[in-house]
Design a protein around this motif. Sequence first.
Motif, short mmCIF file in Angstrom:
data_model
loop_
_atom_site.label_atom_id
_atom_site.label_comp_id
_atom_site.label_asym_id
_atom_site.label_seq_id
_atom_site.Cartn_x
_atom_site.Cartn_y
_atom_site.Cartn_z
N LEU A 45 32.06 103.28 29.15
CA LEU A 45 31.60 102.39 28.07
C LEU A 45 31.22 103.39 26.72
O LEU A 45 31.62 103.00 25.68
CB LEU A 45 29.87 102.22 28.28
N ILE A 46 31.12 104.74 27.07
CA ILE A 46 30.93 105.60 25.90
C ILE A 46 32.63 105.86 25.14
O ILE A 46 32.42 105.77 24.03
CB ILE A 46 30.70 106.90 26.40
N MET A 49 35.75 104.46 20.53
CA MET A 49 37.23 104.00 19.86
C MET A 49 36.82 102.95 18.95
O MET A 49 37.48 102.77 17.88
CB MET A 49 38.06 103.55 20.98
N LEU A 50 35.59 102.12 19.26
CA LEU A 50 35.29 100.98 18.46
C LEU A 50 34.61 101.56 17.18
O LEU A 50 35.19 101.09 15.99
CB LEU A 50 34.38 100.20 19.07
N ALA A 82 46.14 104.50 25.21
CA ALA A 82 46.00 105.04 26.49
C ALA A 82 44.44 105.27 26.68
O ALA A 82 43.79 104.93 27.76
CB ALA A 82 46.55 106.24 26.59
N LEU A 83 43.72 105.70 25.57
CA LEU A 83 42.32 105.82 25.62
C LEU A 83 41.46 104.56 26.18
O LEU A 83 40.45 104.31 26.67
CB LEU A 83 41.78 106.52 24.31
N ILE A 84 41.90 103.43 25.34
CA ILE A 84 41.16 102.05 25.47
C ILE A 84 41.59 101.69 26.83
O ILE A 84 40.68 101.30 27.73
CB ILE A 84 41.76 101.28 24.45
N VAL A 85 42.57 101.72 27.29
CA VAL A 85 43.11 101.23 28.62
C VAL A 85 42.11 102.11 29.84
O VAL A 85 41.58 101.34 30.82
CB VAL A 85 44.46 101.55 28.94
N VAL A 86 42.28 103.44 29.49
CA VAL A 86 41.35 104.36 30.45
C VAL A 86 39.92 103.75 30.30
O VAL A 86 39.30 103.87 31.39
CB VAL A 86 41.60 105.59 30.11
N GLY A 87 39.15 103.70 29.21
CA GLY A 87 37.89 103.16 29.14
C GLY A 87 37.77 101.84 29.66
O GLY A 87 36.59 101.81 30.61
N PHE A 88 38.42 100.85 29.60
CA PHE A 88 38.41 99.68 30.52
C PHE A 88 38.51 99.97 31.99
O PHE A 88 37.75 99.43 32.63
CB PHE A 88 39.54 98.58 29.94
N ASN A 89 39.62 100.84 32.34
CA ASN A 89 39.62 100.93 33.84
C ASN A 89 38.39 101.73 34.24
O ASN A 89 37.89 101.22 35.47
CB ASN A 89 40.88 101.72 34.01
#
Length: 297
Positions: A36-37, A42-43, A271-278
Motif C-alpha cells: 500500500l505504501i 507512486m500515486l 515494475a514498482l507498480i506491479v510489485v506494489g499490487f503483488n
Amino acid sequence: MSALNIPQVPTAPERRPAARRVGRPRLASGSLTAGLILLGVMLVFSIVATLAAPAPTAQDLNHALAGPGPVGHLLGTDALGRDVLAWVAGGIRTSFEVALLVVALSAAFGTAVGVAAGYLGGWLDAVLMRLSDIQLSIPPLPLFIAASAILANNMLTLVILIAIVGWVPYARLCRAQTLVLRERGYVAAARLAGRRRAAIAVTHLLPGLTTEIAVLGSLQAGIALLWEAGLSFLGLGLQPPYISLGFLMSQGKEVLAQAWWVATFPGIALALIVVGFNLTGDGIRDLFATGTSGGIR
C-alpha cells in the motif's frame, strides 16, 4: 491408628504456555503495508509530477534526447524532445486507471458467472464452465491483434478486451467457493425461510467471497498493467494522445544505446507498480489465511 504416609510423587515442572507466534501476522501486515505504501508513493509522485512537469505531448526539438538533469528536464527527454518525467507521471496515472477498470469489470462479470454456476448448478453450470474453457483455449495475443484491426485503440476498448481475457479466474474461483458455501447451515435456513435465490446469493454467498476476490483482484491488477504496457509497446494498445508507459518504452528501445533514460525510467515505474499490487495481494492473502481455503496459491 496412625495416618498412612503416602509418598509424594515428584511432579513435572509446570510449563508456561508458549508465547503466541506472531511471525506470520507480522509478515502479512508487513507485505500489505509495504504494498500500500509503494502504491501510494507512486500515486502521489504521479500527481505532483503532473503538476510540476510540462505537458507530455509538448515537443522541444532543440533539447531532443537531453539527459537527466536538475534543470529543465529532471528525467531527460525523448527523441522528439518530450519530457520523460511528464510521460512517466501520466503513464502511472493511466496504469492505475486501466488496472482499476479492468479489475472492476472482470471481477463483476466473473463473480456473477461463478456464483450463478456454483449455486444453481445443472445445465447452467455446464454451459458457463464450457464457455470459460473456450475462453481459456483462445490465445490472448491473437485476439488483441484481431480486435486492434477492427476497433479503435482507446481506453474503453482496451479495458474491455483485457477484461474479456481476465474474467475466467474470478468465475472459477467463485464457483469453487460457492459449491462449499451453499452447503452451509445458514444458506439452508435461508432457503427454508423462502428467500429468493438472488437474495441468498447477494446476502449470504457474496460476503463469503470478498477475501478471495480482493486477493485475486490485487494480483490480477498487475497482470492487467503488463498487458496494457505490452500491447502499447507493440503498437496495439494506447497511442498518443493517450499516455502509456509501454509506448514510451517502445520509443526508447530505438535509442537505447545513446539515451538509456527514455526506456529505463518508464520500465522502473511499471515494475514498482506491479510489485506494489503483488505485495498488496500477498498481504491480504496472508492476513486472512486462516479463513480461506488457500485456493489462490
